[in-house]
Design a protein around this motif. Structure first.
Motif, PDB file in Angstrom:
ATOM      1  N   ALA A 119       0.831  -1.208   0.000  1.00 32.61           N
ATOM      2  CA  ALA A 119       0.000   0.000   0.000  1.00 32.61           C
ATOM      3  C   ALA A 119       0.865   1.256   0.000  1.00 32.61           C
ATOM      4  CB  ALA A 119      -0.932  -0.014   1.208  1.00 32.61           C
ATOM      5  N   ASN A 120       1.836   1.324   0.917  1.00 26.66           N
ATOM      6  CA  ASN A 120       2.726   2.487   0.954  1.00 26.66           C
ATOM      7  C   ASN A 120       3.593   2.566  -0.294  1.00 26.66           C
ATOM      8  OD1 ASN A 120       2.152   3.907   3.368  1.00 26.66           O
ATOM      9  ND2 ASN A 120       3.178   2.348   4.573  1.00 26.66           N
ATOM     10  N   PHE A 121       4.084   1.414  -0.751  1.00 30.73           N
ATOM     11  CA  PHE A 121       4.914   1.410  -1.952  1.00 30.73           C
ATOM     12  C   PHE A 121       4.100   1.870  -3.167  1.00 30.73           C
ATOM     13  CE2 PHE A 121       6.833  -0.638  -5.677  1.00 30.73           C
ATOM     14  CZ  PHE A 121       8.149  -0.211  -5.555  1.00 30.73           C
ATOM     15  N   GLY A 122       2.848   1.420  -3.248  1.00 29.97           N
ATOM     16  CA  GLY A 122       1.994   1.842  -4.352  1.00 29.97           C
ATOM     17  C   GLY A 122       1.746   3.333  -4.349  1.00 29.97           C
ATOM     18  N   ALA A 123       1.516   3.895  -3.154  1.00 29.43           N
ATOM     19  CA  ALA A 123       1.336   5.343  -3.059  1.00 29.43           C
ATOM     20  C   ALA A 123       2.607   6.077  -3.455  1.00 29.43           C
ATOM     21  CB  ALA A 123       0.920   5.722  -1.640  1.00 29.43           C
ATOM     22  N   PHE A 124       3.770   5.544  -3.021  1.00 34.45           N
ATOM     23  CA  PHE A 124       5.044   6.178  -3.357  1.00 34.45           C
ATOM     24  C   PHE A 124       5.289   6.201  -4.866  1.00 34.45           C
ATOM     25  CE2 PHE A 124       9.578   5.304  -4.338  1.00 34.45           C
ATOM     26  CZ  PHE A 124      10.082   6.566  -4.057  1.00 34.45           C
ATOM     27  N   VAL A 125       4.965   5.115  -5.541  1.00 28.38           N
ATOM     28  CA  VAL A 125       5.183   5.049  -6.991  1.00 28.38           C
ATOM     29  C   VAL A 125       4.098   5.819  -7.748  1.00 28.38           C
ATOM     30  CG1 VAL A 125       5.267   3.503  -8.995  1.00 28.38           C
ATOM     31  CG2 VAL A 125       6.433   2.868  -6.874  1.00 28.38           C
ATOM     32  N   ALA A 126       2.843   5.645  -7.321  1.00 32.07           N
ATOM     33  CA  ALA A 126       1.728   6.199  -8.090  1.00 32.07           C
ATOM     34  C   ALA A 126       1.683   7.721  -8.053  1.00 32.07           C
ATOM     35  CB  ALA A 126       0.410   5.630  -7.567  1.00 32.07           C
ATOM     36  N   LEU A 127       2.005   8.322  -6.916  1.00 30.38           N
ATOM     37  CA  LEU A 127       1.878   9.781  -6.808  1.00 30.38           C
ATOM     38  C   LEU A 127       2.803  10.528  -7.779  1.00 30.38           C
ATOM     39  CD1 LEU A 127       1.347  10.108  -2.960  1.00 30.38           C
ATOM     40  CD2 LEU A 127      -0.289  10.727  -4.733  1.00 30.38           C
ATOM     41  N   PRO A 128       4.117  10.265  -7.786  1.00 29.67           N
ATOM     42  CA  PRO A 128       4.956  10.982  -8.764  1.00 29.67           C
ATOM     43  C   PRO A 128       4.697  10.545 -10.195  1.00 29.67           C
ATOM     44  CG  PRO A 128       6.275   9.369  -7.568  1.00 29.67           C
ATOM     45  CD  PRO A 128       4.940   9.422  -6.898  1.00 29.67           C
ATOM     46  N   LEU A 129       4.389   9.271 -10.400  1.00 28.45           N
ATOM     47  CA  LEU A 129       4.110   8.797 -11.756  1.00 28.45           C
ATOM     48  C   LEU A 129       2.852   9.464 -12.300  1.00 28.45           C
ATOM     49  CD1 LEU A 129       5.132   6.851 -13.920  1.00 28.45           C
ATOM     50  CD2 LEU A 129       3.638   5.089 -12.942  1.00 28.45           C
ATOM     51  N   LEU A 133       6.954  11.160  -1.222  1.00 29.02           N
ATOM     52  CA  LEU A 133       8.135  10.884  -0.416  1.00 29.02           C
ATOM     53  C   LEU A 133       7.827  10.272   0.945  1.00 29.02           C
ATOM     54  CD1 LEU A 133      11.205  11.118  -0.563  1.00 29.02           C
ATOM     55  CD2 LEU A 133      11.017  13.418   0.449  1.00 29.02           C
ATOM     56  N   PRO A 134       6.800  10.746   1.682  1.00 29.86           N
ATOM     57  CA  PRO A 134       6.533  10.140   2.991  1.00 29.86           C
ATOM     58  C   PRO A 134       6.236   8.644   2.920  1.00 29.86           C
ATOM     59  CG  PRO A 134       5.401  12.250   2.799  1.00 29.86           C
ATOM     60  CD  PRO A 134       5.968  11.939   1.446  1.00 29.86           C
ATOM     61  N   TYR A 135       5.661   8.196   1.823  1.00 27.88           N
ATOM     62  CA  TYR A 135       5.258   6.789   1.739  1.00 27.88           C
ATOM     63  C   TYR A 135       6.437   5.860   1.485  1.00 27.88           C
ATOM     64  CZ  TYR A 135       0.752   8.986   1.684  1.00 27.88           C
ATOM     65  OH  TYR A 135      -0.325   9.755   2.026  1.00 27.88           O
ATOM     66  N   LEU A 136       7.544   6.382   0.996  1.00 26.71           N
ATOM     67  CA  LEU A 136       8.746   5.570   0.846  1.00 26.71           C
ATOM     68  C   LEU A 136       9.246   5.133   2.216  1.00 26.71           C
ATOM     69  CD1 LEU A 136      11.039   4.368  -0.864  1.00 26.71           C
ATOM     70  CD2 LEU A 136      12.215   6.579  -0.683  1.00 26.71           C
ATOM     71  N   GLY A 137       9.316   6.082   3.138  1.00 31.74           N
ATOM     72  CA  GLY A 137       9.733   5.744   4.496  1.00 31.74           C
ATOM     73  C   GLY A 137       8.744   4.828   5.188  1.00 31.74           C
ATOM     74  N   GLY A 138       7.437   5.070   4.978  1.00 33.81           N
ATOM     75  CA  GLY A 138       6.420   4.216   5.576  1.00 33.81           C
ATOM     76  C   GLY A 138       6.523   2.783   5.088  1.00 33.81           C
ATOM     77  N   TRP A 139       6.814   2.612   3.799  1.00 35.57           N
ATOM     78  CA  TRP A 139       6.985   1.273   3.231  1.00 35.57           C
ATOM     79  C   TRP A 139       8.177   0.566   3.889  1.00 35.57           C
ATOM     80  CZ3 TRP A 139      11.077   0.411  -0.678  1.00 35.57           C
ATOM     81  CH2 TRP A 139      11.159  -0.918  -1.059  1.00 35.57           C
ATOM     82  N   ALA A 140       9.312   1.242   3.963  1.00 35.90           N
ATOM     83  CA  ALA A 140      10.514   0.632   4.536  1.00 35.90           C
ATOM     84  C   ALA A 140      10.303   0.256   6.000  1.00 35.90           C
ATOM     85  CB  ALA A 140      11.698   1.583   4.393  1.00 35.90           C
ATOM     86  N   PHE A 141       9.712   1.150   6.772  1.00 32.00           N
ATOM     87  CA  PHE A 141       9.533   0.885   8.198  1.00 32.00           C
ATOM     88  C   PHE A 141       8.491  -0.206   8.459  1.00 32.00           C
ATOM     89  CE2 PHE A 141      11.488   3.889  11.393  1.00 32.00           C
ATOM     90  CZ  PHE A 141      12.558   4.226  10.566  1.00 32.00           C
ATOM     91  N   SER A 142       7.490  -0.317   7.611  1.00 37.82           N
ATOM     92  CA  SER A 142       6.503  -1.370   7.817  1.00 37.82           C
ATOM     93  C   SER A 142       7.120  -2.745   7.600  1.00 37.82           C
ATOM     94  CB  SER A 142       5.297  -1.167   6.898  1.00 37.82           C
ATOM     95  OG  SER A 142       5.670  -1.223   5.536  1.00 37.82           O
ATOM     96  N   VAL A 143       7.989  -2.878   6.587  1.00 38.20           N
ATOM     97  CA  VAL A 143       8.665  -4.151   6.340  1.00 38.20           C
ATOM     98  C   VAL A 143       9.625  -4.470   7.486  1.00 38.20           C
ATOM     99  CG1 VAL A 143      10.239  -5.401   4.814  1.00 38.20           C
ATOM    100  CG2 VAL A 143       8.436  -3.957   3.840  1.00 38.20           C
ATOM    101  N   ILE A 144      10.417  -3.480   7.881  1.00 38.18           N
ATOM    102  CA  ILE A 144      11.389  -3.692   8.961  1.00 38.18           C
ATOM    103  C   ILE A 144      10.690  -4.031  10.269  1.00 38.18           C
ATOM    104  CG2 ILE A 144      13.139  -2.545  10.375  1.00 38.18           C
ATOM    105  CD1 ILE A 144      13.871  -0.900   7.860  1.00 38.18           C
ATOM    106  N   SER A 145       9.580  -3.368  10.546  1.00 39.01           N
ATOM    107  CA  SER A 145       8.880  -3.616  11.806  1.00 39.01           C
ATOM    108  C   SER A 145       8.380  -5.051  11.893  1.00 39.01           C
ATOM    109  CB  SER A 145       7.714  -2.642  11.973  1.00 39.01           C
ATOM    110  OG  SER A 145       6.692  -2.891  11.015  1.00 39.01           O
TER     111      SER A 145
END
Length: 517
Positions: free
Chosen positions: A217-227, A345-357
C-alpha cells in the motif's frame, strides 16, 4: 526451526499470565518439521504477489488525488471573497511553479470548475463504497477462501478505473458514483488477505509476512503519486486512469494463475513447506463455516480496542493520502511534478519501516523476549504517538516547504511501524475469524476515509495556513487518542470465543482440573 518445546506463540484463555509470558502454548509442531527456506517459498511468493497487488490497489486509490490538481480549473476554483487568501506563502519561494493555477494540459484535455468542498466529496467518494463490502468480503473469504475475492476485487476496481475520464466528463455526480463503485470492489481485498494469511502464515512469521504484503500500500502510493504527476504533465490526466486500470487487469491475470487459497491445494509447494505451515497453524488454519460468534465479538474489549485504534490511525493516514497534493499546491505552491514527488516521499519511508517492523516483531517473539501483547502495543504506540507529534510540527512549519516535507516524511515513516502492531492484531486474537474481523475493523477504520476529506475541504476552503494547521492538529490528536486506547485495552491473546469447539471443551476441562474443590 521447530518451535521451542513444540508450541506456537498464541495463548489460550488458560494462559492467565498471557500478558507477560513470551511464548504461549497452543499447537504442537512435529519436531521433524524444520523451517523450510524462505527464498522462493510458496508463502513468500504469495506475500510478494500480495505486495504488488496492494501496490496496484493504492495506485488505483490515490491517482485521483494528484490528477485532481490537473483536472480542476484552478483559476475558477479559488475563493473570490479575499484575493489575498491562499497566498500567505510567497509563490516564488519554490522557484518555477504555477502559483496554484492548474498546470497546462495537452490540447483537447478537459478541465472542470469544481470548488474545494466538491473536490473533498469526490476524493472521499471511494470510501462510501469501500465501507459496504468489508464485512461481507471478510465473512465470505473466511468461508470460501480469499484468493477469488482479492483477485476479483482488484480486477473489478481496475476495470471501473478505465471509465473515470468518461464519468468526469458526464459530471461530478457520475464521477462520485463511479469512485464509490470502485471502493465497493476494492473493499473485499484487505479482509481477503487476512483470511488467506490465517491459512498460510506460520505464527512466528505472521508479522513479517503480513507486513510485507500490506506494505505494498505504501509502496503503491510512493510510486503512483509521482508517476501520476509525470503522466498528467506529459500525456494529460485521462492517461493516468487508463494506465492504472490496465496495470490492475494485468496483475489479476498472474494472480489467478499463480495463487491458491491454502497450502494443501497449491500445486507447486514443497511437501516440507506444506507440512511446516499446516502443522504450525494447526486447527486455526481451517475455514470458520457459516456461523460466527457474533455476540462475543460485539462484547470483546480487545476487538473494540483494535477498531478504535485503527479508526484513529487511519484519520491521519487518509487525510494525507487524499489531501496532501492539495496542500502542496494551494499552500506551498509546488508545481505539479514537484507536488507529486514530494507528496509521495513520505510513503517511501512508511513502506521501509513497515517491512522492517514486521521482521523485528517476529524476531522479538522468536527469541522469547516479549509477549505477543507487549509487541503489538509497543509497535502501535510507536506508530501512532510519534507521527502525531510530527503532524503538529507540520502545522506550525509555516511557509517552509523544507520543514513541512521533512515532518510529513518523518510522520508517515514512523507510522509504518504500526503495521506490526494493531493492524495485524486480528489474527492474534482470533486466527480462525481473522478475515471477518479485519472486515469489521476495516469498516470502522474506513469511516475516516469518508469524513476526513470532507472536513479537510471545509476547514481549508480559504486555503489558509491556519486552516491547514487545524487539519494537522486534529489528525494528531485523534492519532494520539488511538495509541492510548490500544495501550489500555489491546491484547495479543487468542480469545475464548475464537477457539474451535474441541479446544473450548479442553480449556474448560483443564480449568476445572486446576480449580480445587
Amino acid at each position: 526451526m521447530a518451535l521451542q518445546n513444540g508450541y506456537s506463540i498464541n495463548s489460550t484463555p488458560l494462559d492467565e499470565s498471557g500478558e507477560t509470558t513470551p511464548l504461549l502454548k497452543k499447537q504442537v509442531v512435529d519436531v521433524d518439521d524444520s523451517v523450510p527456506p524462505q527464498c522462493c517459498s510458496a508463502r513468500y511468493n504469495l506475500a510478494i504477489m500480495m505486495f504488488f497487488g496492494f501496490s496496484v490497489v493504492y495506485g488505483l486509490r490515490v491517482n485521483l488525488s494528484v490528477a485532481m490538481v490537473a483536472m480542476v480549473n484552478g483559476t475558477n476554483s479559488q475563493p473570490t471573497l479575499n484575493s489575498s487568501v491562499g497566498h500567505e506563502c510567497p509563490v516564488s519561494s519554490h522557484g518555477n511553479n504555477n502559483g496554484s493555477q492548474t498546470p497546462d494540459q495537452p490540447d483537447g484535455i478537459p478541465q472542470y470548475s469544481w470548488d474545494s468542498p466538491t473536490q473533498g466529496l469526490l476524493l472521499g467518494a471511494f470510501f462510501f463504497g469501500y465501507l459496504v463490502t468489508q464485512i461481507p468480503g471478510g465473512y465470505l473469504a473466511g468461508h470460501f477462501g480469499g484468493s477469488i475475492f482479492l483477485g476479483g476485487g482488484v480486477l473489478g476496481t481496475a476495470a471501473l478505473t478505465l471509465l473515470t475520464p468518461l464519468a468526469a466528463q458526464l459530471g461530478p455526480y457520475w464521477l462520485f458514483g463511479l469512485r464509490a463503485l470502485e471502493g465497493f470492489g476494492e473493499g473485499v481485498t484487505f479482509p481477503a488477505m487476512m483470511a488467506m494469511w490465517a491459512r498460510w502464515a506460520p505464527p512466528l512469521e505472521r508479522s513479517r509476512l503480513i507486513s510485507l504484503s500490506g506494505s505494498g500500500a505504501n509502496f503503491g502510493a510512493f510510486v503512483a503519486l509521482p508517476l501520476t504527476g509525470f503522466i498528467c504533465h506529459s500525456l494529460g490526466w485521462p492517461t493516468v486512469f487508463y494506465m492504472c486500470g490496465g496495470a490492475g487487469c494485468v496483475w489479476a491475470v498472474f494472480w489467478f494463475i499463480l495463487v491458491s487459497d491454502q497450502p494443501g491445494t497449491h500445486p507447486r509447494i514443497s511437501t516440507r513447506e506444506k507440512h511446516y505451515i499446516i502443522n504450525s497453524i494447526g486447527k486455526d488454519g481451517g475455514g470458520h463455516g457459516w456461523s460466527v460468534p457474533l455476540l462475543p465479538m460485539v462484547l470483546s474489549v480487545p476487538l473494540w480496542a483494535i477498531i478504535v485504534s485503527q479508526m484513529c490511525a487511519n484519520w491521519g493516514y487518509y487525510t494525507l493520502l487524499t489531501s496532501l497534493p492539495t496542500y502542496m499546491d494551494t499552500v506551498l505552491h509546488f508545481d505539479l511534478r514537484q507536488n507529486a514527488f514530494l507528496s509521495a516521499l513520505p510513503y517511501l519511508g512508511g513502506w521501509a519501516f513497515s517491512v522492517i517492523s514486521g521482521v523485528v516483531a517476529d524476531s522479538l517473539l522468536e527469541k522469547e523476549l516479549l509477549s505477543v501483547t507487549a509487541v503489538r502495543k509497543i509497535f502501535t504506540i510507536t506508530g501512532l504517538l510519534l507521527p502525531a507529534a510530527f503532524l503538529v510540527a507540520v502545522g506550525f512549519s509555516g511557509c517552509s516547504g523544507v520543514l513541512a516535507v521533512t515532518f510529513l516524511t518523518l510522520s508517515t515513516t514512523v507510522g509504518g511501524t504500526s503495521a506490526a502492531g494493531v493492524f495485524i492484531n486480528q489474527i492474534d486474537i482470533a486466527p480462525r475469524y481473522a478475515g471477518v474481523l479485519l472486515g469489521i475493523t476495516n469498516t470502522f477504520a474506513t469511516i475516516p476515509g469518508v469524513v476526513a476529506p470532507i472536513i479537510t475541504g471545509y476547514l481549508t476552503k480559504d486555503h489558509s495556513l491556519a486552516g491547514w494547521r487545524n487539519v494537522f492538529c486534529l489528525s494528531a490528536g485523534i492519532s494520539a487518542g488511538g495509541a492510548l486506547v490500544f495501550t489500555l485495552f489491546g491484547s495479543g491473546k487468542v480469545q475464548k470465543w475464537a477457539l474451535a469447539e474441541e479446544d473450548q471443551e479442553q480449556a474448560e476441562t483443564e480449568r476445572d482440573r486446576l480449580i480445587p474443590t
